[in-house]
Write a protein that holds these residues in place. Sequence first.
Motif, PDB file in Angstrom:
ATOM      1  N   ILE A  23       0.842  -1.201   0.000  1.00 38.32           N
ATOM      2  CA  ILE A  23       0.000   0.000   0.000  1.00 38.32           C
ATOM      3  C   ILE A  23       0.873   1.245   0.000  1.00 38.32           C
ATOM      4  CG2 ILE A  23      -1.604   1.358   1.399  1.00 38.32           C
ATOM      5  CD1 ILE A  23      -2.811  -1.350   2.291  1.00 38.32           C
ATOM      6  N   SER A  57      -4.225   6.319   6.871  1.00 36.49           N
ATOM      7  CA  SER A  57      -5.607   5.858   6.764  1.00 36.49           C
ATOM      8  C   SER A  57      -5.720   4.648   5.850  1.00 36.49           C
ATOM      9  CB  SER A  57      -6.489   6.993   6.248  1.00 36.49           C
ATOM     10  OG  SER A  57      -7.805   6.565   6.090  1.00 36.49           O
ATOM     11  N   SER A  58      -4.996   4.659   4.746  1.00 40.56           N
ATOM     12  CA  SER A  58      -5.012   3.525   3.819  1.00 40.56           C
ATOM     13  C   SER A  58      -4.439   2.271   4.462  1.00 40.56           C
ATOM     14  CB  SER A  58      -4.208   3.851   2.565  1.00 40.56           C
ATOM     15  OG  SER A  58      -4.789   4.911   1.866  1.00 40.56           O
ATOM     16  N   LYS A  61      -6.847   0.711   6.998  1.00 43.74           N
ATOM     17  CA  LYS A  61      -7.963  -0.062   6.444  1.00 43.74           C
ATOM     18  C   LYS A  61      -7.602  -1.536   6.324  1.00 43.74           C
ATOM     19  CE  LYS A  61     -10.143   3.686   3.951  1.00 43.74           C
ATOM     20  NZ  LYS A  61     -10.490   4.245   2.644  1.00 43.74           N
TER      21      LYS A  61
END
Length: 74
Positions: A23, A57-58, A61
């Motif tokens: 990510i 935030s990514s 998740k």
Amino acid sequence: MMQKIVIKMQPKCGRCRTKAMMIAAKASGVSSVELQGENKNQMVVIGDGIDAAALTSSVRKKIKNASLEMVQQM
């Protein structure tokens, strides 16, 4: 301007670490990603013009326990 971002996370397994690194590597402006710490629980991201809050935030998740520890200008 180059930034050094440290995200503290508590992945459940090695596969979760890999997902978090993928990510971060796909985020725009990232030039390097590495794991540090005694349990490999800190991800250090270096790059130019990275949105640290969006990146954290990514990661959060996929890895439930992730927090932004430090953003430093280099």
